[in-house]
Design an enzyme around this catalytic site. Sequence first.
Site, short mmCIF file in Angstrom:
data_model
loop_
_atom_site.label_atom_id
_atom_site.label_comp_id
_atom_site.label_asym_id
_atom_site.label_seq_id
_atom_site.Cartn_x
_atom_site.Cartn_y
_atom_site.Cartn_z
N ALA A 184 0.86 -1.17 0.00
CA ALA A 184 0.00 0.00 0.00
C ALA A 184 0.90 1.23 0.00
CB ALA A 184 -0.89 -0.01 1.24
N GLY A 215 0.63 -4.95 0.95
CA GLY A 215 -0.52 -4.99 0.04
C GLY A 215 -0.20 -5.63 -1.30
N GLU A 221 -0.46 -9.24 -0.64
CA GLU A 221 -1.90 -9.46 -0.42
C GLU A 221 -2.66 -9.50 -1.75
OE1 GLU A 221 -1.81 -6.26 2.58
OE2 GLU A 221 -2.93 -7.65 3.86
N GLU A 269 4.44 -5.10 7.44
CA GLU A 269 3.63 -4.09 8.13
C GLU A 269 4.01 -3.86 9.59
OE1 GLU A 269 2.41 -6.30 6.00
OE2 GLU A 269 0.91 -5.37 4.70
N1 CAA Z 1 4.60 3.22 -0.41
C1 CAA Z 1 5.03 4.40 -0.92
N2 CAA Z 1 6.18 4.54 -1.58
C2 CAA Z 1 6.94 3.44 -1.74
C3 CAA Z 1 6.57 2.18 -1.23
C4 CAA Z 1 5.34 2.10 -0.54
N3 CAA Z 1 4.88 0.94 -0.06
N4 CAA Z 1 7.53 1.28 -1.53
C5 CAA Z 1 8.47 1.96 -2.21
N5 CAA Z 1 8.12 3.26 -2.35
C6 CAA Z 1 8.86 4.33 -3.00
C7 CAA Z 1 10.03 4.78 -2.15
O1 CAA Z 1 9.59 5.71 -1.15
C8 CAA Z 1 10.93 5.41 -3.18
O2 CAA Z 1 10.43 6.69 -3.49
P1 CAA Z 1 11.44 7.96 -3.64
O3 CAA Z 1 12.29 7.60 -4.82
O4 CAA Z 1 10.49 9.09 -3.88
O5 CAA Z 1 12.20 8.03 -2.35
C9 CAA Z 1 10.72 4.53 -4.42
O6 CAA Z 1 9.47 3.86 -4.19
C10 CAA Z 1 11.79 3.49 -4.61
O7 CAA Z 1 11.91 2.71 -3.42
P2 CAA Z 1 13.30 2.58 -2.58
O8 CAA Z 1 14.18 3.73 -2.86
O9 CAA Z 1 12.93 2.34 -1.15
O10 CAA Z 1 13.90 1.26 -3.25
P3 CAA Z 1 14.90 0.22 -2.58
O11 CAA Z 1 15.38 -0.64 -3.67
O12 CAA Z 1 15.88 0.94 -1.71
O13 CAA Z 1 13.97 -0.66 -1.59
C11 CAA Z 1 12.00 -1.88 -0.94
C12 CAA Z 1 12.96 -1.46 -2.09
C13 CAA Z 1 12.72 -2.80 0.02
C14 CAA Z 1 10.83 -2.60 -1.58
C15 CAA Z 1 11.54 -0.61 -0.19
O14 CAA Z 1 11.03 0.32 -1.14
C16 CAA Z 1 10.47 -0.83 0.84
O15 CAA Z 1 10.77 -1.32 1.92
N6 CAA Z 1 9.23 -0.45 0.54
C17 CAA Z 1 8.12 -0.51 1.47
C18 CAA Z 1 7.62 -1.92 1.64
C19 CAA Z 1 6.52 -1.93 2.67
O16 CAA Z 1 6.71 -1.66 3.84
N7 CAA Z 1 5.32 -2.31 2.23
C20 CAA Z 1 4.17 -2.44 3.08
C21 CAA Z 1 3.33 -1.19 3.00
S1 CAA Z 1 2.09 -1.15 4.25
C22 CAA Z 1 0.79 -2.02 3.64
O17 CAA Z 1 0.87 -2.61 2.58
C23 CAA Z 1 -0.44 -1.98 4.49
C24 CAA Z 1 -1.53 -2.92 4.12
O18 CAA Z 1 -1.41 -4.13 4.27
C25 CAA Z 1 -2.80 -2.41 3.68
#
Ligand code: CAA
Length: 275
Positions: A81, A127, A130, A150
């Site tokens: 998400a 998500g 999911e 999460e």
């Molecule tokens: N939401 C918003 N932006 C996201 C994102 C997310 N889930 N995942 C990645 N991005 C964005 C980053 O913020 C980044 O943006 P900027 O360039 O503007 O900074 C861009 O995508 C590229 O990502 P990274 O620079 O972080 O890339 P990386 O290779 O260093 O890392 C990754 C990759 C490990 C996947 C890392 O992006 C990450 O940890 N992402 C989040 C994963 C996460 O926590 N997902 C769960 C979300 S909560 C949820 O899903 C709730 C639910 O169940 C309803």
Amino acid sequence: GSVIYNYYTHTVKEPIQMENVQLTVNEGIATLVINRPKQLNALNKQTLAEISEAFESMRNDDGVKVVIMTGSGEKAFVAGADIKEFANFSGVQGSELAKTGHMTVFNSIEEFSKPVIAAINGFALGGGLELAMAAHVRIASDNARMGLPETSLGVIPGYGGTQRLPQLIGKGRALEMIFSAKMIDAATALNYGLVNAVVPQEALQATAENMALGFMKNSIVAMGYAVEAVNAGMLEGAIGYDVEVQAFGDCFETADFKEGTKAFLEKRKPEFPGS
Ligand code: CAA
């Protein structure tokens, strides 16, 4: 933008371009690409609405027999998400986000009467995993990484992950993945039964299409009834989805959630106050 859906059964159609989702139909196989590569295809409100719209358009379209869902680019299926979008939400807004997602996207994919195959081409997190789990069948590329991170943000999976992950891999493995917030690689996912097959990334789309072609030889009516019957078998635990929606919202009222999402956006490790 708004889109007019108009498919033909036996022709290759021009890809339909919404803002964040691309839909192509070719010989009965619809390929839906989540297309927001700069944010690793993270599911913001707009993207979810477009996914929902795409499935609605395919529901009664006889030109669509099987759906393949995948992510654009070589890095991510869907990284979850959109954290930026919900970081300041209240508990009520959090629950509402989860509930709307369940109703418009995740449950409707799970209940879709035609086979839905997720082709996991990279990160499938939160998500994103999911979404893949709402599909009927999953195939992963060998570079795929899957997880429910999460709890590292101070929240729980809110798009059905607390229910569908234990259904697919068992409770102990599911809770380990949720508690650790760690990713598993494609080989582990195969071993867990989370995905049905792992193939090199170059072969992912072709493998999914071959699977789709195999399904298409069989009765579309019977497959629809199979989906209904298999899903009915899970209904005993269905209250879990409601508990998830409520608990997901409750997390938004915690100090841990505020710290977890803030830390993500500031690109640092969270220091959870534990409250
Ligand atoms: N939401 C918003 N932006 C996201 C994102 C997310 N889930 N995942 C990645 N991005 C964005 C980053 O913020 C980044 O943006 P900027 O360039 O503007 O900074 C861009 O995508 C590229 O990502 P990274 O620079 O972080 O890339 P990386 O290779 O260093 O890392 C990754 C990759 C490990 C996947 C890392 O992006 C990450 O940890 N992402 C989040 C994963 C996460 O926590 N997902 C769960 C979300 S909560 C949820 O899903 C709730 C639910 O169940 C309803």
